[in-house]
Design an enzyme around this catalytic site. Structure first.
Site, PDB file in Angstrom:
ATOM      1  N   GLU A   1       0.841  -1.212   0.000  1.00  0.00           N
ATOM      2  CA  GLU A   1       0.000   0.000   0.000  1.00  0.00           C
ATOM      3  C   GLU A   1       0.870   1.254   0.000  1.00  0.00           C
ATOM      4  OE1 GLU A   1      -2.752  -0.229   3.283  1.00  0.00           O
ATOM      5  OE2 GLU A   1      -3.374  -2.240   2.722  1.00  0.00           O
TER       6      GLU A   1
ATOM      7  N   HIS B   1      -8.080   0.741   1.882  1.00  0.00           N
ATOM      8  CA  HIS B   1      -7.796   0.575   3.312  1.00  0.00           C
ATOM      9  C   HIS B   1      -8.543   1.603   4.177  1.00  0.00           C
ATOM     10  CE1 HIS B   1      -4.701  -1.162   6.354  1.00  0.00           C
ATOM     11  NE2 HIS B   1      -5.884  -0.945   6.919  1.00  0.00           N
TER      12      HIS B   1
HETATM   13  O1  LIG Z   1      -6.394  -0.928  12.904  1.00  0.00           O
HETATM   14  C1  LIG Z   1      -5.710  -1.196  11.916  1.00  0.00           C
HETATM   15  O2  LIG Z   1      -4.555  -1.603  12.017  1.00  0.00           O
HETATM   16  C2  LIG Z   1      -6.259  -1.038  10.577  1.00  0.00           C
HETATM   17  O3  LIG Z   1      -5.627  -1.376   9.616  1.00  0.00           O
HETATM   18  C3  LIG Z   1      -7.603  -0.473  10.389  1.00  0.00           C
HETATM   19  O4  LIG Z   1      -8.115  -0.762   9.135  1.00  0.00           O
END
Ligand SMILES: O=C(O)C(=O)CO
Length: 342
Positions: free
Chosen positions: A278, A296
């Site tokens: 990402e 995300h």
């Molecule tokens: O809380 C997290 O680590 C996340 O990736 C939320 O989507």
């Protein structure tokens, strides 16, 4: 001089609460670095982060500082008094917890805070993948009304078997949401979950989960033992036409195997909120119109953000006041008591 707490990533939802929480007990300071090297050289005498004992961390800070990998953790331990990192978020895969363990730095995360948001996003992905809602909206917005939406290729939820990999907070919440539908729900976790309701059946292996499910949803944390956990073999074990959902972390899936399965139709679609690299999204994924792809945002709602900021700051405050905070990540729970006091 008060101990200092450094915010690596901004507090957006609870700024007033943050001021109150640390009033009189710590000075809250902000990240001013524009590079990793500046960050690491700023904890010494006269540096902007001198006197910092704990960090609040959001993944956005990696744009400037990079991941909290082993070299960063060792440098931090060598040059600073930092003994606590409060990650804002459930996932803490951007922090090398083994290096933290070696250097006596504890890490907390914010479990629970975005369970509801992430489970709801997973539910949306499941429905959209089966009924092609995202594709249908794209066809309307592009002025073609229903084309290329094709009802003959869509499916109801009724009668499907949902397989949940990992029945932690988010997996369990998703199971409860999905239980509103007439579907069979099964799960696999490293151990049988005490909190699992009767209607949520335990199966004894990932293979068994894949054999029985026609919708597979991933809810395990990313760590060395879960990287690539769902690959060629597991996808091949799913029934032809199955749907795969991932709102946990991209690297739990073998992306190449997933794309091959989409190409040959073994997977009818995938619903993704997370990707291995990402914010890069493999352009091949964009060529499958029936897939639903989110950037995300699964764990992001106003309520979830507020809760996770409060929870992470609460952990920092407890550390500043008592030498130990809450929500220590599982890998470091045995370290409590060592090297955590101010
Ligand atoms: O809380 C997290 O680590 C996340 O990736 C939320 O989507």
């Amino acid at each position: 001089m008060l101990p200092r707490v450094l915010l690596c990533g901004e507090i957006e939802y609870v700024q007033d609460e943050c001021k109150k929480m640390f009033h009189g007990i710590a000075e809250v300071i902000h990240l001013v670095s524009d590079s990793r090297s500046h960050f690491l050289s700023s904890f010494g005498p006269g540096g902007p982060y001198e006197g910092t004992v704990a960090l609040y961390r959001r993944n956005t800070s990696s744009e400037v500082v990079g991941k909290f990998d082993a070299p960063l953790i060792h440098a931090l331990a060598d040059t600073s008094m930092v003994r606590w990192i409060a990650q804002s978020g459930g996932g803490y895969d951007e922090i090398d917890v083994q290096a933290c363990k070696e250097r006596g730095i504890l890490v907390s995360n914010t479990p629970r805070a975005n369970e509801d948001a992430t489970a709801t996003a997973t539910l949306y992905l499941m429905l959209s993948c089966l009924r092609h809602f995202s594709m249908a909206e794209r066809s309307l917005r592009s002025g073609t009304w229903k084309t290329p939406f094709n009802a003959a290729q869509t499916h109801d939820v009724t009668g499907r078997t949902l397989g949940i990999l990992g029945l932690g907070g988010i997996g369990l919440r998703f199971a409860h949401l999905a239980h509103a539908f007439p579907m069979r729900i099964i799960y696999f976790s490293r151990r049988k979950a005490e909190s699992a309701p009767d209607w949520c059946e335990y199966v004894s292996s990932v293979e068994e989960l894949c054999k029985q499910a026609d919708i597979l949803s991933l809810h395990v944390p990313l760590n060395p033992s879960t990287v690539g956990m769902i690959g060629e073999k597991e996808i091949g074990t799913l029934q032809r036409g199955s749907v795969l959902l991932n709102t946990s972390r991209g690297r739990i899936m073998d992306q190449e195997a997933m794309i091959r399965a989409l190409e040959d139709g073994h997977l009818s679609s995938v619903g993704l909120d997370v990707y291995p690299d990402e914010p890069r999204v493999d352009p091949r994924l964009l060529t499958f119109p029936r897939c639903t792809l989110l950037p995300h945002i699964g764990g992001e709602s106003a309520e979830a953000w507020r809760t996770r900021e409060l929870q992470a700051l609460g952990n920092l405050r407890a550390f500043v006041l008592g030498g130990v905070g809450e929500d220590i990540v599982p890998e470091l729970r045995t370290v409590i008591g060592n090297s955590t006091t101010l």
